[in-house]
Scaffold this motif. Structure first.
Motif, short mmCIF file in Angstrom:
data_model
loop_
_atom_site.label_atom_id
_atom_site.label_comp_id
_atom_site.label_asym_id
_atom_site.label_seq_id
_atom_site.Cartn_x
_atom_site.Cartn_y
_atom_site.Cartn_z
N ALA A 129 38.83 -14.28 22.41
CA ALA A 129 38.21 -13.81 23.65
C ALA A 129 37.87 -12.33 23.58
CB ALA A 129 39.13 -14.10 24.83
N ALA A 130 38.77 -11.52 23.04
CA ALA A 130 38.51 -10.08 22.96
C ALA A 130 37.35 -9.78 22.02
CB ALA A 130 39.77 -9.34 22.49
N LYS A 131 37.22 -10.56 20.96
CA LYS A 131 36.16 -10.34 19.97
C LYS A 131 34.77 -10.44 20.60
CE LYS A 131 34.44 -10.06 15.73
NZ LYS A 131 34.52 -8.82 14.93
N PHE A 173 34.51 0.82 13.52
CA PHE A 173 35.95 0.80 13.76
C PHE A 173 36.42 2.24 13.64
CE2 PHE A 173 40.36 0.08 12.00
CZ PHE A 173 40.91 -0.40 13.19
N SER A 174 37.01 2.76 14.69
CA SER A 174 37.27 4.19 14.78
C SER A 174 38.77 4.51 14.75
CB SER A 174 36.64 4.76 16.06
OG SER A 174 35.24 4.57 16.05
N THR A 202 41.93 -5.68 14.44
CA THR A 202 40.61 -5.45 13.85
C THR A 202 39.77 -6.71 13.94
OG1 THR A 202 41.66 -3.89 12.31
CG2 THR A 202 39.40 -4.54 11.83
N ALA A 203 40.39 -7.85 13.68
CA ALA A 203 39.69 -9.13 13.83
C ALA A 203 39.25 -9.35 15.27
CB ALA A 203 40.59 -10.28 13.38
N THR A 224 41.34 1.17 4.84
CA THR A 224 41.48 -0.17 4.25
C THR A 224 40.91 -1.24 5.16
OG1 THR A 224 43.45 0.55 3.05
CG2 THR A 224 43.12 -1.82 3.31
N LEU A 225 41.18 -1.12 6.46
CA LEU A 225 40.67 -2.10 7.41
C LEU A 225 39.15 -2.06 7.49
CD1 LEU A 225 43.39 -1.64 10.15
CD2 LEU A 225 42.97 -3.75 8.85
#
Length: 454
Positions: free
Chosen positions: A137-139, A157-158, A384-385, A414-415
């Motif tokens: 849902a968040a994605k 991605f910060s 991150t996903a 890395t992420l």
């Protein structure tokens, strides 16, 4: 409104909507400490069954703290778009969950409905979701905000660069800052937690940050995370302030314990827009964390997830550039182990995005919790996903001033590499100009802070 159910031949009856909410929550040591948690797994399931059949209007009509008694409740309720609310008020919480997870429900749909929600509705649907539900849902939700740069765009991605030092030594702060920047950390904000909360100390660090930012033409924003009133005084005295920070709570009593009210935040926001260094329009930075209201006896018998959701409803009014939950910072009294920390991180991230704010997570823990760095890496991957906007970047993930463990510089790098993500666009271009990255990949110069030494 039915507040009882039969489960395995036993009737479970609840006295109020907030009791249902509390006992439907996943296991949290803070709820147990507050005396509001379910007494058994069976009672928790029964509470979830009852909660699933409540209608959204039941939650609108039963806020955690009454409207007439609490500024936070008034701020949340007064923001509700009543036309949208009327169109969804008869949905059950179960139907709301199914709608959010439906593959046909889009970011546009969710943002529209969000305007008709209260924090209690958001907390309620969160309690019915699995961890994977919270990721899915968040994605779907993308929140963009702009200070000097724009955060939250798809494919980014910060990270907040947090160069804390146990004595606020300027050279120590700057050494951490230079190293972090060389790894691509700091596109969200360069933000220091000061040891010395005085106006003079805040001014000194802000001037040093701005001088360095200007010298190297770094496209980001800066902040010293002192009390909001201290930052306002620093602004009055000419300090080059970027974002204005404050820790917030989910009740007026909690915010009073923090030493401010909604009027203070409104004044700070206006002052930052008029005299601050960030272009805006989003110039505020808030931090939260499940359990803070219990610490100040300001939870009104409600569970910590519901109070956390109310923090986001409060924050929404001031349209912040950044909000993050410091998910494991308060300690095992509120989140006992890795299972509870991971769950809370996913809950908070989802609730913030559903509220409509720019949401990040300080993926962290204290040394006396039953958690370790592998757990934090697990949560970082899940977030991150889920499309988390930003996390923290601290030397080796070990904050020697605040004395807790979090994500370092390498985790963000890395992420980004693993998920095919980049920093904020302007910051990414700056890194390429500095020779720190090429085609979205760090170069051999990454990690070499000496590039900033003339």
């Amino acid at each position: 409104m039915i507040l009882k159910t039969s489960l395995f031949g036993k009737v479970y009856a609840f006295q109020s909507v907030m009791e249902v909410m509390a006992k439907a929550n996943e296991e949290k040591s803070g709820d147990r400490l507050a005396g509001v948690a379910a007494n058994s797994a069976e009672e928790r399931v029964a509470a979830k069954v009852v909660l699933a059949q409540l209608q959204l209007k039941d939650l609108f009509n039963n806020p955690a703290v009454p409207y007439e008694k609490d500024e936070v409740t008034r701020i949340i309720v007064d923001q509700v778009n009543l036309r949208i609310y009327e169109s969804i008020k008869n949905w059950t919480v179960e139907e709301f969950r199914e709608w959010l997870l439906d593959t046909n429900t889009t970011d546009f749909n969710i943002k529209h409905i969000s305007r008709g929600l209260t924090a209690e509705m958001i907390a309620a649907v969160t309690k019915l979701m699995s961890n994977l539900d919270l990721v899915v849902a968040a994605k779907k939700i993308h929140i963009e905000k702009t200070a000097n740069t724009t955060i939250g765009r798809a494919g980014t991605f910060s990270a907040r660069l947090q160069p804390n030092h146990p004595t606020d030594d300027p050279d120590g702060i700057m050494a951490s800052l230079m190293e972090g920047l060389s790894y691509g950390i700091g596109d969200a904000v360069i933000g220091l937690n000061p040891v010395d909360d005085s106006t003079e100390s805040v001014k000194r660090v802000l001037h040093r940050f701005e001088e360095f930012r200007s010298e190297w033409d770094i496209p980001t924003q800066t902040c010293v995370l002192a009390h909001v009133k201290t930052q306002m005084e620093a602004m009055k005295q000419g300090a080059p302030t970027g974002l204005v920070f404050q820790s917030i709570a989910g009740s007026e009593k909690g915010n009073t314990a923090f030493g401010f009210d909604g009027g203070t935040i409104s004044d700070a926001n206006q002052m930052a827009l008029e005299t601050g260094m960030a272009a805006g329009p989003n110039v505020m930075y808030f931090e939260t964390g499940q359990g803070s209201e219990l610490s100040s006896d300001a939870h009104y018998g409600c569970d910590q997830l519901t109070m956390e959701a109310r923090c986001y409803g409060f924050a929404k009014k001031y349209d912040p550039f950044l909000v993050n939950t410091v998910v494991g910072f308060i300690g095992p009294e509120y989140l006992y182990d890795s299972k509870q920390v991971i769950r809370a991180g996913l809950e908070d991230h989802f609730m913030g995005k559903l509220t409509g704010i720019s949401m990040g997570v300080d993926v962290c823990y204290t040394n006396h919790m039953k958690t370790d760095q592998n757990d934090i890496e697990n949560l970082s991957v899940l977030l991150t996903a889920a499309g988390c906007t930003y996390i923290m970047g601290i030397p080796h993930g070990d904050d020697v001033m605040l004395n807790y463990q979090t994500t370092g510089y390498h985790e963000t790098a890395t992420l980004r590499d693993t998920f095919g993500l980049k920093p904020i666009s302007e910051f990414d271009q700056w890194m390429e100009k500095m020779g720190l990255s090429e085609n979205g990949k760090l170069t051999s110069r990454a990690g070499d802070a000496s590039i900033f030494l003339k």
